[in-house]
Scaffold this active site. Structure first.
Site, PDB file in Angstrom:
ATOM      1  N   GLN A   1       0.819  -1.215   0.000  1.00 24.73           N
ATOM      2  CA  GLN A   1       0.000   0.000   0.000  1.00 24.73           C
ATOM      3  C   GLN A   1       0.858   1.272   0.000  1.00 24.73           C
ATOM      4  O   GLN A   1       0.473   2.288  -0.577  1.00 24.73           O
ATOM      5  CB  GLN A   1      -0.905  -0.024   1.242  1.00 24.73           C
ATOM      6  CG  GLN A   1      -2.109   0.894   1.173  1.00 24.73           C
ATOM      7  CD  GLN A   1      -3.272   0.330   0.386  1.00 24.73           C
ATOM      8  OE1 GLN A   1      -3.608  -0.821   0.531  1.00 24.73           O
ATOM      9  NE2 GLN A   1      -3.880   1.148  -0.451  1.00 24.73           N
TER      10      GLN A   1
ATOM     11  N   LYS B   1       1.789   1.831  -3.670  1.00 22.83           N
ATOM     12  CA  LYS B   1       0.569   2.085  -4.449  1.00 22.83           C
ATOM     13  C   LYS B   1       0.067   3.506  -4.200  1.00 22.83           C
ATOM     14  O   LYS B   1      -0.229   4.254  -5.125  1.00 22.83           O
ATOM     15  CB  LYS B   1      -0.504   1.075  -4.014  1.00 22.83           C
ATOM     16  CG  LYS B   1      -1.814   1.204  -4.744  1.00 22.83           C
ATOM     17  CD  LYS B   1      -2.898   0.351  -4.112  1.00 22.83           C
ATOM     18  CE  LYS B   1      -2.479  -1.088  -3.972  1.00 22.83           C
ATOM     19  NZ  LYS B   1      -3.613  -1.959  -3.621  1.00 22.83           N
TER      20      LYS B   1
ATOM     21  N   LYS C   1      -2.760  -0.873   6.631  1.00 18.38           N
ATOM     22  CA  LYS C   1      -3.738  -1.925   6.324  1.00 18.38           C
ATOM     23  C   LYS C   1      -4.183  -2.551   7.635  1.00 18.38           C
ATOM     24  O   LYS C   1      -3.456  -2.475   8.625  1.00 18.38           O
ATOM     25  CB  LYS C   1      -3.090  -2.991   5.429  1.00 18.38           C
ATOM     26  CG  LYS C   1      -4.071  -3.879   4.717  1.00 18.38           C
ATOM     27  CD  LYS C   1      -4.580  -3.285   3.419  1.00 18.38           C
ATOM     28  CE  LYS C   1      -5.673  -4.126   2.819  1.00 18.38           C
ATOM     29  NZ  LYS C   1      -6.087  -3.650   1.491  1.00 18.38           N
TER      30      LYS C   1
ATOM     31  N   ASP D   1     -12.002  -3.936   2.094  1.00 14.41           N
ATOM     32  CA  ASP D   1     -11.170  -4.896   1.339  1.00 14.41           C
ATOM     33  C   ASP D   1     -11.986  -6.185   1.356  1.00 14.41           C
ATOM     34  O   ASP D   1     -13.225  -6.128   1.550  1.00 14.41           O
ATOM     35  CB  ASP D   1      -9.791  -5.064   2.013  1.00 14.41           C
ATOM     36  CG  ASP D   1      -8.799  -5.863   1.155  1.00 14.41           C
ATOM     37  OD1 ASP D   1      -8.236  -5.294   0.206  1.00 14.41           O
ATOM     38  OD2 ASP D   1      -8.599  -7.067   1.399  1.00 14.41           O
TER      39      ASP D   1
ATOM     40  N   ASN E   1     -16.397  -7.260  -5.056  1.00 14.11           N
ATOM     41  CA  ASN E   1     -16.459  -5.869  -5.496  1.00 14.11           C
ATOM     42  C   ASN E   1     -15.556  -5.598  -6.704  1.00 14.11           C
ATOM     43  O   ASN E   1     -16.009  -5.014  -7.709  1.00 14.11           O
ATOM     44  CB  ASN E   1     -16.060  -4.970  -4.304  1.00 14.11           C
ATOM     45  CG  ASN E   1     -15.892  -3.537  -4.706  1.00 14.11           C
ATOM     46  OD1 ASN E   1     -14.785  -3.094  -5.003  1.00 14.11           O
ATOM     47  ND2 ASN E   1     -16.976  -2.796  -4.755  1.00 14.11           N
TER      48      ASN E   1
HETATM   49  P1  NAP Z   1     -14.605  -9.148  -1.953  1.00 11.14           P
HETATM   50  O1  NAP Z   1     -15.673  -8.244  -2.418  1.00 11.14           O
HETATM   51  O2  NAP Z   1     -14.675  -9.712  -0.586  1.00 11.14           O
HETATM   52  O3  NAP Z   1     -14.457 -10.315  -3.024  1.00 11.14           O
HETATM   53  C1  NAP Z   1     -13.399 -11.220  -2.977  1.00 11.14           C
HETATM   54  C2  NAP Z   1     -13.657 -12.284  -4.027  1.00 11.14           C
HETATM   55  O4  NAP Z   1     -12.509 -13.108  -4.136  1.00 11.14           O
HETATM   56  C3  NAP Z   1     -14.821 -13.185  -3.659  1.00 11.14           C
HETATM   57  O5  NAP Z   1     -15.449 -13.612  -4.828  1.00 11.14           O
HETATM   58  C4  NAP Z   1     -14.120 -14.344  -2.951  1.00 11.14           C
HETATM   59  O6  NAP Z   1     -14.834 -15.565  -3.010  1.00 11.14           O
HETATM   60  C5  NAP Z   1     -12.862 -14.461  -3.776  1.00 11.14           C
HETATM   61  N1  NAP Z   1     -11.820 -15.043  -2.936  1.00 11.14           N
HETATM   62  C6  NAP Z   1     -11.307 -14.535  -1.798  1.00 11.14           C
HETATM   63  N2  NAP Z   1     -10.399 -15.362  -1.274  1.00 11.14           N
HETATM   64  C7  NAP Z   1     -10.362 -16.408  -2.111  1.00 11.14           C
HETATM   65  C8  NAP Z   1      -9.621 -17.612  -2.130  1.00 11.14           C
HETATM   66  N3  NAP Z   1      -8.719 -17.868  -1.170  1.00 11.14           N
HETATM   67  N4  NAP Z   1      -9.821 -18.451  -3.165  1.00 11.14           N
HETATM   68  C9  NAP Z   1     -10.721 -18.167  -4.158  1.00 11.14           C
HETATM   69  N5  NAP Z   1     -11.452 -17.044  -4.184  1.00 11.14           N
HETATM   70  C10 NAP Z   1     -11.283 -16.194  -3.175  1.00 11.14           C
HETATM   71  O7  NAP Z   1     -13.169  -8.413  -2.019  1.00 11.14           O
HETATM   72  P2  NAP Z   1     -12.666  -7.329  -3.077  1.00 11.14           P
HETATM   73  O8  NAP Z   1     -12.793  -6.009  -2.437  1.00 11.14           O
HETATM   74  O9  NAP Z   1     -13.282  -7.590  -4.405  1.00 11.14           O
HETATM   75  O10 NAP Z   1     -11.111  -7.664  -3.120  1.00 11.14           O
HETATM   76  C11 NAP Z   1     -10.538  -8.563  -4.069  1.00 11.14           C
HETATM   77  C12 NAP Z   1      -9.046  -8.311  -4.193  1.00 11.14           C
HETATM   78  O11 NAP Z   1      -8.833  -6.951  -4.617  1.00 11.14           O
HETATM   79  C13 NAP Z   1      -8.229  -8.442  -2.914  1.00 11.14           C
HETATM   80  O12 NAP Z   1      -6.926  -8.898  -3.240  1.00 11.14           O
HETATM   81  C14 NAP Z   1      -8.128  -7.017  -2.409  1.00 11.14           C
HETATM   82  O13 NAP Z   1      -7.012  -6.825  -1.536  1.00 11.14           O
HETATM   83  C15 NAP Z   1      -7.950  -6.295  -3.732  1.00 11.14           C
HETATM   84  N6  NAP Z   1      -8.258  -4.861  -3.717  1.00 11.14           N
HETATM   85  C16 NAP Z   1      -9.500  -4.427  -3.367  1.00 11.14           C
HETATM   86  C17 NAP Z   1      -9.781  -3.072  -3.398  1.00 11.14           C
HETATM   87  C18 NAP Z   1     -11.142  -2.543  -3.094  1.00 11.14           C
HETATM   88  O14 NAP Z   1     -11.359  -1.344  -3.303  1.00 11.14           O
HETATM   89  N7  NAP Z   1     -12.084  -3.350  -2.661  1.00 11.14           N
HETATM   90  C19 NAP Z   1      -8.775  -2.168  -3.766  1.00 11.14           C
HETATM   91  C20 NAP Z   1      -7.527  -2.641  -4.145  1.00 11.14           C
HETATM   92  C21 NAP Z   1      -7.283  -3.993  -4.126  1.00 11.14           C
HETATM   93  P3  NAP Z   1     -15.543 -16.104  -1.678  1.00 11.14           P
HETATM   94  O15 NAP Z   1     -16.651 -15.130  -1.412  1.00 11.14           O
HETATM   95  O16 NAP Z   1     -16.007 -17.450  -2.040  1.00 11.14           O
HETATM   96  O17 NAP Z   1     -14.486 -16.093  -0.609  1.00 11.14           O
END
Ligand code: NAP
Length: 450
Positions: free
Chosen positions: A110, A113, A125, A165, A239
């Protein structure tokens, strides 16, 4: 380089059993070699030694009562890594896999970034090893309140501003904000990702996914290509994945997959976004239900994945968007992607490709946008939310989206121009790491030994 090697060995001794953290540090330090070799000042000021050590690590007990009246206990974390450029900024992750090493890897990434966005924000974080799956609204609320009962004393709009996150979306941010307000009496921009009804920013929900696609667009444009008509693999169904898919459609591409921890959906004619949103944003159910609505689509259960990787990357396509979690794309997956003719990767998730997979992409000289550059749109728009809160203003969707596009273009240009300056124009890992590092390191030197 022994300086880098010695730093990692020391870390392994002083911060044992934090594999993901060492992986993130090694990846950054490896690519800093050219700048460290030619600039004695960073060594003289012990910048690397200071950067790998968080300014502050807060770990705390989170006790709460479940619906059956049982007392449950989780571990909470907030790692305030670096404030050279501004207040700590970075999300909170609620997932059973969370531990100090995972939060430190995310916090370390972070720093760079946030620097790359060009905005005045430091890196941090946090999270908890709490599993929101299957919990009632009441349980989620009680957990969030207990989490904030400790965290509220460490955060503030000019101090540390957490966001969402994995496992933390608008609902959780709402419960945490409510408790913060009750404890402090302050109505301020202490959290981002808030509801649009009470201080959230338009486009924040969409920002990481949209930004990741804009980044891919800029990488393709630099080679005289566009997204139009490209078949795309997307992992995740949360998300980031959902709004990556939405923006891909808007720019004429065809996203054909999505996944969650239960398996992968492959829909050859394109993922139906309405169905996906209904399943994941409204009903919050497993992805295997997708095929009930679209029998022509295929569901590959996670139990059928290849032993050396992830089924989603074995499907032929031209672009790939890993948007689920860390280390979800192995070296074997990377080789299959290249063999299938993939021309670009843009990472929505943090560190989704293993270090070996990254090497495969760099060797193949395809367009590769590392997470810390390609997914920075989320934190950048969080900073736009902070700016709106501080000035008590509300900007339109178009205004914020326009700013997001400009920020993503600047990040791409900054990373690619820095990569060219150091003699490896295609290497955006090197470009992003050096560009982010230089900014933070020079600020640290100017601020003295603190
Ligand atoms: P989210 O809404 O909680 O969604 C996460 C997704 O990834 C879900 O579909 C989840 O499936 C899947 N997932 C998580 N762990 C997994 C695993 N071990 N194996 C297979 N699938 C898995 O989270 P998100 O905000 O989209 O975040 C996704 C990624 O983007 C993360 O790496 C996060 O750090 C990164 N990120 C997010 C943001 C943001 O603004 N949200 C910004 C920068 C980076 P299940 O529901 O089945 O667990």
């Amino acid at each position: 380089m022994t300086y880098i090697h010695d730093t990692i060995v020391k870390l392994q001794k002083t911060s044992p059993a934090q594999a993901e953290f060492y992986q993130a540090v090694e990846e950054v330090l490896d690519s800093l070699q050219p700048i460290l070799e030619t600039n004695e000042k960073y060594k003289k000021h012990a910048i690397i030694e200071r950067m790998v050590e968080p300014e502050r690590q807060i770990m705390f007990r989170v006790p709460w009562v479940d619906d059956q009246g049982n007392v449950q206990v989780n571990k909470g974390y907030r790692i305030e890594f670096n404030s050279a450029l501004g207040p700590y900024k970075g999300g909170l992750r609620f997932h059973p896999s969370v531990n100090a090493g995972i939060i430190k890897f995310l916090g370390f990434e972070q720093i760079f970034k946030n620097a790359l966005t060009g905005l005045p924000i430091g890196g941090g974080k946090g999270g908890a090893n709490f599993d929101p799956k299957g919990k009632s609204d009441g349980e989620i609320m009680r957990f969030c309140q207990s989490f904030i009962n400790e965290l509220y004393r460490h955060i503030g709009p000019t101090k540390d501003v957490p966001a969402g996150d994995i496992g933390v979306g608008a609902r959780e941010i709402g419960y945490m904000f409510g408790q913060y307000k009750r404890l402090t009496g302050n109505y301020d921009g202490v959290l981002t990702g808030k509801s649009l009804l009470w201080g959230g920013s338009l486009v924040r929900k969409e920002a990481t996914g949209y930004g990741c696609v804009y980044f891919a667009q800029y990488m393709l444009e630099a080679k005289g290509d566009t997204l139009a008509g490209k078949r795309c693999l997307v992992s995740g169904a949360g998300n980031v994945a959902i709004y990556t898919i939405e923006k891909l459609y808007q720019l004429g591409a065809i996203p054909v997959t999505c996944s969650d921890s239960s398996g992968t959906v492959y829909h050859e004619t394109g993922i139906n976004l309405d169905t996906l949103k209904e399943l994941k944003e409204v009903r919050k159910v497993r992805l295997n239900e997708y095929v009930a609505a679209h029998p022509e689509a295929k569901f590959i259960p996670a139990t059928d994945y290849p032993a050396d990787g992830n089924a989603v990357w074995r499907i032929p396509a031209q672009l790939a968007f890993p948007c689920a979690t860390q280390n979800e794309l192995s070296e074997a997956d990377a080789k299959v992607l290249i063999a299938n003719g993939v021309i670009g990767i843009s990472e929505g998730a943090n560190m989704p490709s293993t270090q070996e997979a990254v090497e495969v992409f760099l060797d193949a000289k395809i367009s590769y946008g590392p997470g810390k550059a390609a997914n920075a749109g989320g934190v950048a728009t969080s900073q736009l939310e902070m700016a709106q809160n501080a000035s008590m203003q509300r900007w339109s969707f178009e205004e914020v989206d326009e700013k997001l596009k400009v920020i993503m273009k600047d990040i791409f240009l900054n990373a690619s121009e820095t990569a060219a300056e150091f003699g490896e124009p295609h290497n955006l890992v090197l470009g992003a790491n050096i560009a982010g590092f230089r900014k933070v390191a020079d600020a640290m030197i100017e601020q003295g030994v603190v």
